[in-house]
Design a protein around this motif. Structure first.
Motif: not given
Length: 327
Positions: A135-140, A213-218, A220-227
């Motif tokens: 949902v976050l990815a879709a909103l952003v 970067r995912g600093d301190g937050w686990n 997923g790979k898909a979220t980091r790739r999207w970011a």
């Protein structure tokens, strides 16, 4: 106002009945959208996610450590969104995203167009999202697309203005009217809108970089790739916004230069007309003096001769001015 969206077969469903009353929110909730929430609505949301939500004072902070933080097992990210871009008073509004486990909570006082459009789609069951990160990815993505559309429309408007400014030797075509005050207002509005868009893009870029970067937050790979992909898009939009800011400066300088040229042209015309009218005035002043002894007073051709001399004294300077191409 509280909107509750639950996961139903991999699709978001608006649980209208869940937002009413004071009962605990359903465990299947994936997205809680809080619009200018009350204290009771905030308490219900905090009970469900097991973490504290940011207050209005915290959302208004501009330090990056306050806008991007991890506390109590929840990731809180506050960004500025471009709102009211289709009006004469565009603004930026703060939107907080709180990720807690598989749930997402959004808090805002003004409804950005991207969130409104996404919520309408979700109410019709057209959004596949089983986790808060989706949902976050879709909103952003919706906010980025909205800002991109605003910048694209502003660029088209600036192109129209520049085409009207630069049109060969003549700045305006025959019979064309252009309100200088309205033109300056349009240029100023475009610059104001671009400035608001750049503020929004900067905050979204910081959030995307934080997620990538995912600093301190686990995450997923898909979220980091999207970011990472979103961060590239945001940097490209920021460069385009810089380019448009340069076009605004060019349009403003051109408009002010054109106004100055037109004012100088008016002053020049008035000055030349004053010079052209001076010889007839001199002839009329000499011929109109009331002395007893004046040459030509008793002449029957005195009056027409004076008129002819006045006309000739006006035509000769006019011919000279035309030959010099001063007018």
């Amino acid at each position: 106002m509280l909107h509750v969206f639950v996961n139903e077969g991999g699709l978001l469903r608006w649980a209208r009945e869940a937002a009413e009353g004071a009962d605990p929110l359903p465990e299947a909730s994936v997205w809680l959208d809080l619009i200018n929430p009350t204290a009771e609505e905030l308490a219900r949301a905090e009970t469900l996610i097991g973490a504290s939500l940011p207050t209005r004072e915290q959302m208004a902070e501009i330090e990056e450590s306050s806008r991007l933080r991890i506390a109590g097992g929840a990731l809180t990210m506050t960004v500025t969104a471009l709102v009211w871009a289709d009006t004469d008073e565009p603004r930026i509004a703060t939107v907080s995203f709180v990720l807690a486990g598989r749930r997402l909570v959004t808090i805002h006082d003004i409804d950005p167009q991207a969130l409104l459009a996404f919520r309408r789609r979700a109410t019709h069951g057209q959004v596949p999202a089983s986790r808060g990160e989706l949902v976050l990815a879709a909103l952003v993505d919706g906010m980025v697309d909205r800002t991109s559309a605003v910048l694209r429309r502003t660029g088209v408007e600036l192109d129209v203005l520049n085409r009207r400014f630069f049109r060969g030797r003549k700045l305006r075509s025959r019979g064309e009217t252009l309100d200088d005050a309205q033109t300056l207002k349009r240029i100023g509005h475009a610059g104001h809108l671009i400035g608001k868009a750049r503020i929004s893009l900067a905050s979204l870029s910081r959030m995307a970089d934080f997620l990538a970067r995912g600093d301190g937050w686990n995450s997923g790979k898909a979220t980091r790739r999207w970011a990472k992909t979103t961060l590239q898009d945001l940097r490209g939009l920021d460069q385009y916004a810089r380019f448009l800011a340069g076009k605004v400066a060019l349009a403003l300088d051109t408009a002010l230069g054109q106004i100055n040229v037109e004012q100088n042209e008016i002053v020049k015309i008035v000055s030349v007309l004053t010079v052209l009218l001076f010889p007839p005035t001199l002839v009329a002043s000499i011929g109109g003096m009331n002395f007893n002894e004046m040459p030509g007073t008793d002449s029957p051709f005195g009056y027409p001769s004076a008129l002819g001399l006045m006309l000739l004294s006006a035509l000769l300077p006019m011919i000279y001015v035309r030959l010099k191409r001063w007018l």
